[in-house]
Scaffold this motif. Structure first.
Motif, PDB file in Angstrom:
ATOM      1  N   ASN A   1      41.824  86.117  52.281  1.00 27.98           N
ATOM      2  CA  ASN A   1      42.647  85.643  51.054  1.00 27.98           C
ATOM      3  C   ASN A   1      42.389  84.150  51.144  1.00 27.98           C
ATOM      4  OD1 ASN A   1      44.597  84.473  49.461  1.00 27.98           O
ATOM      5  ND2 ASN A   1      45.863  86.206  49.500  1.00 27.98           N
ATOM      6  N   GLU A   2      41.551  83.456  50.169  1.00 25.97           N
ATOM      7  CA  GLU A   2      41.587  81.973  50.019  1.00 25.97           C
ATOM      8  C   GLU A   2      42.795  81.295  50.177  1.00 25.97           C
ATOM      9  OE1 GLU A   2      39.185  78.800  50.676  1.00 25.97           O
ATOM     10  OE2 GLU A   2      38.341  81.034  50.545  1.00 25.97           O
ATOM     11  N   SER A   3      44.002  81.630  49.632  1.00 19.75           N
ATOM     12  CA  SER A   3      44.985  80.638  49.612  1.00 19.75           C
ATOM     13  C   SER A   3      45.496  80.647  51.189  1.00 19.75           C
ATOM     14  CB  SER A   3      46.181  81.187  48.657  1.00 19.75           C
ATOM     15  OG  SER A   3      46.657  82.491  49.003  1.00 19.75           O
ATOM     16  N   ASN A   4      45.422  81.801  51.975  1.00 18.69           N
ATOM     17  CA  ASN A   4      45.772  81.730  53.424  1.00 18.69           C
ATOM     18  C   ASN A   4      44.826  81.080  53.999  1.00 18.69           C
ATOM     19  OD1 ASN A   4      47.731  83.688  52.852  1.00 18.69           O
ATOM     20  ND2 ASN A   4      46.488  85.510  53.639  1.00 18.69           N
ATOM     21  N   CYS A   5      43.626  80.697  53.752  1.00 14.38           N
ATOM     22  CA  CYS A   5      42.730  79.946  54.320  1.00 14.38           C
ATOM     23  C   CYS A   5      43.097  78.621  54.344  1.00 14.38           C
ATOM     24  CB  CYS A   5      41.201  80.192  53.762  1.00 14.38           C
ATOM     25  SG  CYS A   5      40.523  81.780  54.165  1.00 14.38           S
TER      26      CYS A   5
ATOM     27  N   LEU B   1      39.219  69.696  69.965  1.00 14.42           N
ATOM     28  CA  LEU B   1      39.735  71.029  69.962  1.00 14.42           C
ATOM     29  C   LEU B   1      38.778  71.929  70.545  1.00 14.42           C
ATOM     30  CD1 LEU B   1      41.365  70.912  66.414  1.00 14.42           C
ATOM     31  CD2 LEU B   1      42.362  70.330  68.451  1.00 14.42           C
ATOM     32  N   ARG B   2      39.325  72.891  71.384  1.00 13.19           N
ATOM     33  CA  ARG B   2      38.381  74.158  71.863  1.00 13.19           C
ATOM     34  C   ARG B   2      38.765  75.324  70.815  1.00 13.19           C
ATOM     35  NH1 ARG B   2      35.711  78.027  72.932  1.00 13.19           N
ATOM     36  NH2 ARG B   2      35.011  78.754  74.847  1.00 13.19           N
ATOM     37  N   ILE B   3      37.631  75.591  70.309  1.00 13.95           N
ATOM     38  CA  ILE B   3      37.771  76.664  69.374  1.00 13.95           C
ATOM     39  C   ILE B   3      37.514  77.974  69.797  1.00 13.95           C
ATOM     40  CG2 ILE B   3      36.963  77.635  67.042  1.00 13.95           C
ATOM     41  CD1 ILE B   3      38.366  74.808  66.957  1.00 13.95           C
ATOM     42  N   GLY B   4      38.107  79.254  69.991  1.00  8.62           N
ATOM     43  CA  GLY B   4      37.859  80.419  70.483  1.00  8.62           C
ATOM     44  C   GLY B   4      38.302  81.784  69.691  1.00  8.62           C
ATOM     45  N   GLY B   5      37.811  82.828  70.136  1.00  5.48           N
ATOM     46  CA  GLY B   5      38.152  83.937  69.199  1.00  5.48           C
ATOM     47  C   GLY B   5      37.152  83.985  68.107  1.00  5.48           C
ATOM     48  N   PHE B   6      37.692  84.912  67.138  1.00  8.33           N
ATOM     49  CA  PHE B   6      37.122  84.812  65.917  1.00  8.33           C
ATOM     50  C   PHE B   6      36.936  83.547  65.173  1.00  8.33           C
ATOM     51  CE2 PHE B   6      41.428  86.450  64.508  1.00  8.33           C
ATOM     52  CZ  PHE B   6      41.687  85.478  63.644  1.00  8.33           C
ATOM     53  N   PHE B   7      37.654  82.579  65.435  1.00  5.94           N
ATOM     54  CA  PHE B   7      37.390  81.440  64.861  1.00  5.94           C
ATOM     55  C   PHE B   7      35.977  80.704  65.279  1.00  5.94           C
ATOM     56  CE2 PHE B   7      42.345  81.252  65.462  1.00  5.94           C
ATOM     57  CZ  PHE B   7      42.532  81.179  63.994  1.00  5.94           C
ATOM     58  N   SER B   8      35.291  80.990  66.262  1.00  4.79           N
ATOM     59  CA  SER B   8      34.272  80.432  66.526  1.00  4.79           C
ATOM     60  C   SER B   8      33.078  80.931  65.390  1.00  4.79           C
ATOM     61  CB  SER B   8      33.557  80.861  68.067  1.00  4.79           C
ATOM     62  OG  SER B   8      33.636  82.119  68.075  1.00  4.79           O
ATOM     63  N   GLU B   9      33.464  81.861  64.788  1.00  4.87           N
ATOM     64  CA  GLU B   9      32.540  82.269  63.726  1.00  4.87           C
ATOM     65  C   GLU B   9      32.761  82.005  62.420  1.00  4.87           C
ATOM     66  OE1 GLU B   9      30.912  86.375  64.119  1.00  4.87           O
ATOM     67  OE2 GLU B   9      31.187  86.103  66.462  1.00  4.87           O
ATOM     68  N   LYS B  10      33.942  81.094  62.188  1.00  2.00           N
ATOM     69  CA  LYS B  10      34.523  80.704  60.752  1.00  2.00           C
ATOM     70  C   LYS B  10      34.173  79.069  60.586  1.00  2.00           C
ATOM     71  CE  LYS B  10      37.798  84.424  60.471  1.00  2.00           C
ATOM     72  NZ  LYS B  10      36.788  85.255  59.819  1.00  2.00           N
ATOM     73  N   ILE B  11      33.014  78.732  60.854  1.00  4.57           N
ATOM     74  CA  ILE B  11      32.749  77.344  60.878  1.00  4.57           C
ATOM     75  C   ILE B  11      32.828  76.914  59.325  1.00  4.57           C
ATOM     76  CG2 ILE B  11      30.219  77.453  60.202  1.00  4.57           C
ATOM     77  CD1 ILE B  11      29.804  74.945  62.077  1.00  4.57           C
ATOM     78  N   ASP B  12      32.651  77.547  58.453  1.00  8.64           N
ATOM     79  CA  ASP B  12      33.004  77.364  56.916  1.00  8.64           C
ATOM     80  C   ASP B  12      34.497  77.037  56.863  1.00  8.64           C
ATOM     81  OD1 ASP B  12      30.191  77.035  56.526  1.00  8.64           O
ATOM     82  OD2 ASP B  12      30.212  79.197  56.066  1.00  8.64           O
ATOM     83  N   LEU B  13      35.188  77.802  57.390  1.00 14.13           N
ATOM     84  CA  LEU B  13      36.743  77.792  57.002  1.00 14.13           C
ATOM     85  C   LEU B  13      37.138  76.327  57.804  1.00 14.13           C
ATOM     86  CD1 LEU B  13      39.588  78.715  56.649  1.00 14.13           C
ATOM     87  CD2 LEU B  13      39.582  80.055  58.921  1.00 14.13           C
ATOM     88  N   ILE B  14      36.551  76.149  58.834  1.00 20.89           N
ATOM     89  CA  ILE B  14      37.254  74.791  59.541  1.00 20.89           C
ATOM     90  C   ILE B  14      36.358  73.500  59.272  1.00 20.89           C
ATOM     91  CG2 ILE B  14      37.078  74.143  61.952  1.00 20.89           C
ATOM     92  CD1 ILE B  14      37.887  76.698  62.649  1.00 20.89           C
ATOM     93  N   SER B  15      35.152  73.725  58.914  1.00 18.52           N
ATOM     94  CA  SER B  15      34.549  72.302  58.686  1.00 18.52           C
ATOM     95  C   SER B  15      33.224  72.301  57.596  1.00 18.52           C
ATOM     96  CB  SER B  15      33.763  71.851  59.958  1.00 18.52           C
ATOM     97  OG  SER B  15      33.048  70.656  59.502  1.00 18.52           O
ATOM     98  N   ASN B  16      33.171  71.674  56.669  1.00 21.09           N
ATOM     99  CA  ASN B  16      32.062  71.714  55.826  1.00 21.09           C
ATOM    100  C   ASN B  16      30.775  71.005  56.006  1.00 21.09           C
ATOM    101  OD1 ASN B  16      33.124  69.437  55.136  1.00 21.09           O
ATOM    102  ND2 ASN B  16      33.532  69.446  52.910  1.00 21.09           N
ATOM    103  N   GLU B  17      30.909  70.451  57.243  1.00 22.47           N
ATOM    104  CA  GLU B  17      29.759  69.465  57.592  1.00 22.47           C
ATOM    105  C   GLU B  17      29.646  70.062  59.263  1.00 22.47           C
ATOM    106  OE1 GLU B  17      30.237  65.094  56.108  1.00 22.47           O
ATOM    107  OE2 GLU B  17      32.061  65.786  57.537  1.00 22.47           O
ATOM    108  N   TYR B  18      28.322  70.111  59.522  1.00 20.80           N
ATOM    109  CA  TYR B  18      27.984  70.495  60.878  1.00 20.80           C
ATOM    110  C   TYR B  18      26.638  70.158  61.467  1.00 20.80           C
ATOM    111  CZ  TYR B  18      26.911  74.514  57.702  1.00 20.80           C
ATOM    112  OH  TYR B  18      26.562  75.501  56.721  1.00 20.80           O
TER     113      TYR B  18
END
Length: 160
Positions: free
Chosen positions: A48-52, A69-86
């Motif tokens: 759900n986008e509002s949860n994001c 910040l060390r990113i682990g678990g399923f968050f490591s595959e959610k780069i678009d959720l966490i950052s729009n620049e990479y």
């Protein structure tokens, strides 16, 4: 450097031990364990986008208190959720394991990618790039290792 881990599967003891080792090596650092709110521990929550958006607000608050910040678990595959620049080295896989504050901006990084290349090139003197590589598992770490091996020149992989 003050740092923490954001993960649905925290490795607190591992990172406390790493913090101690870094301190013994004269690298000033402070690992602080942070418990994620329970709603962020379910991958379905992020459908759900509002949860994001709620997570992004939480992440912004956490960034105020840390340098990395060390990113682990399923968050490591959610780069678009966490950052729009990479950076360019993450454009293909979009898999990362940390966020690093550099000159006031936060950048996703794959410490595993760089550490693996460094370890392999410093330990192995003779490499046959034509030999096949066996990769066990198909998680984010496996994808990162394959990406590093491709960068080094390997091209034949068997993934189980």
């Amino acid at each position: 450097m003050k740092w923490t881990e954001l993960s649905n599967d925290p490795q607190t003891k591992r990172f406390e031990a790493l913090c101690k080792e870094l301190t013994l090596s004269k690298f000033e650092n402070n690992f602080v364990s942070v418990d994620l709110p329970s709603e962020f521990l379910s991958e379905e929550f992020f459908e759900n986008e509002s949860n994001c958006d709620l997570f992004r607000i939480y992440l912004k608050e956490v960034k105020n208190d840390f340098d990395q910040l060390r990113i682990g678990g399923f968050f490591s595959e959610k780069i678009d959720l966490i950052s729009n620049e990479y950076p360019a080295d993450l454009m293909q896989t979009k898999i990362f394991d940390s966020l690093v504050k550099t000159e006031g901006r936060w950048w996703p990084r794959s410490q595993l990618f760089h550490a693996f290349i460094h370890m392999l090139t410093s330990e192995i003197k003779k490499v046959d790039f034509s030999s096949p590589i066996l990769i066990v598992g198909a998680n984010s770490d496996s994808k990162t290792i394959i990406s590093a091996l491709i960068k080094m020149g390997f091209s034949r992989f068997n993934v189980t």
